[in-house]
Scaffold this motif. Structure first.
Motif, PDB file in Angstrom:
ATOM      1  N   THR A   1      30.025  -5.549  14.422  1.00  0.00           N
ATOM      2  CA  THR A   1      29.361  -4.464  15.154  1.00  0.00           C
ATOM      3  C   THR A   1      28.969  -4.947  16.551  1.00  0.00           C
ATOM      4  O   THR A   1      29.185  -4.247  17.551  1.00  0.00           O
ATOM      5  CB  THR A   1      28.103  -4.008  14.385  1.00  0.00           C
TER       6      THR A   1
ATOM      7  N   LYS B   1      30.351  -3.759  20.210  1.00  0.00           N
ATOM      8  CA  LYS B   1      29.443  -3.254  21.248  1.00  0.00           C
ATOM      9  C   LYS B   1      29.636  -4.042  22.541  1.00  0.00           C
ATOM     10  O   LYS B   1      29.621  -3.494  23.629  1.00  0.00           O
ATOM     11  CB  LYS B   1      27.985  -3.329  20.780  1.00  0.00           C
TER      12      LYS B   1
ATOM     13  N   GLN C   1      27.617   2.925  17.572  1.00  0.00           N
ATOM     14  CA  GLN C   1      28.350   1.834  16.929  1.00  0.00           C
ATOM     15  C   GLN C   1      29.718   2.329  16.495  1.00  0.00           C
ATOM     16  O   GLN C   1      29.832   3.047  15.516  1.00  0.00           O
ATOM     17  CB  GLN C   1      27.569   1.310  15.708  1.00  0.00           C
TER      18      GLN C   1
ATOM     19  N   LYS D   1      30.629  -0.007  12.399  1.00  0.00           N
ATOM     20  CA  LYS D   1      29.335  -0.035  11.720  1.00  0.00           C
ATOM     21  C   LYS D   1      29.522  -0.753  10.392  1.00  0.00           C
ATOM     22  O   LYS D   1      30.628  -0.769   9.852  1.00  0.00           O
ATOM     23  CB  LYS D   1      28.940   1.417  11.449  1.00  0.00           C
TER      24      LYS D   1
END
Ligand code: SF4
Ligand code: SF4
Length: 218
Positions: A20, A24, A34, A37
């Protein structure tokens, strides 16, 4: 043909969410968004319970409802299976976000940074902010840009890290694998041939392309 898929080995995922964070960082997604996830799922009945971690995101469906409802033809499926959004064509109606059964789509209205205006943007936010994603639909792209740049250099997605999605590269336990399902020698093909697997909400007929390997043994 080429058919890119993601395989998540749930026996290996420890729920650290490094994938995650890598996503990002790589895509400079806005706070709270996100594209990759990891769900934390508890099954069974106390005291016989089990905790599992489930990486989720856009499933790059074979028959994507997000594409069917898109009134501007902004959502397209590439020949290699990757579902993409043409940000120039997207009108931001968000029909696709409603139609997606996997809650994989997002819409961001403003340029925001993780620690707020006073703290300023983090370096990856400043370096990789893309105005084209403001006010339109956005989601995981399987790092299509990395794949295309890698292919142009003769690299193999899923094998060469430069051509492989950031989440897969970052996974600390190699729980995530990416590659071409039409290549019988790829890691994803071998993993799926040797293990039992399932896909999320297969009953909907969307043909999701994230496969989950799991082991029912206690
Ligand atoms: S998971 Fe959702 S956004 Fe991704 S292709 Fe399928 S319907 Fe579209
Ligand atoms: S980085 Fe790997 S082990 Fe960590 S949450 Fe993601 S898939 Fe699971």
């Amino acid at each position: 043909m080429t058919k890119y898929v993601l395989v998540a080995d749930l026996r290996r995922c420890v729920g650290c969410q490094t994938c995650t964070a890598a996503c990002k960082n790589s895509n400079a997604t806005a706070p709270g968004i996100q594209w990759r996830k990891v769900l934390d799922v508890e099954t069974g009945t106390y005291p016989d319970v089990r905790r599992s971690f489930l990486p989720v995101g856009c499933m790059h469906c074979d028959d994507p409802p997000c594409m069917t409802v898109c009134p501007s033809t902004a959502t397209k499926k590439r020949d290699d299976g990757i579902v993409i959004i043409d940000y120039d064509l997207c009108i931001g109606c968000a029909y696709c976000a409603v139609a997606c059964p996997y809650q994989a789509r997002f819409k961001v209205k403003d340029r925001l940074s993780a620690y707020g205006e006073a703290a300023g943007e983090m370096s990856h936010e400043a370096a990789r902010f893309d105005q084209a994603l403001i006010g339109v639909a956005q989601k995981c792209t399987f790092c299509a840009d990395r794949i295309d740049e890698g292919l142009a250099l003769g690299l193999v997605p899923g094998k060469d890290w430069q051509a492989t999605p950031a989440c897969v590269n970052s996974c600390i336990s190699s729980a995530l694998q990416f590659g071409d399902l039409d290549d019988k020698d790829s890691a994803v093909s071998r993993l799926l041939a040797e293990n039992q697997s399932s896909r999320m909400h297969e009953e909907l007929g969307t043909g999701p392309n994230i496969y989950y390997i799991w082991d029912d043994a206690p």
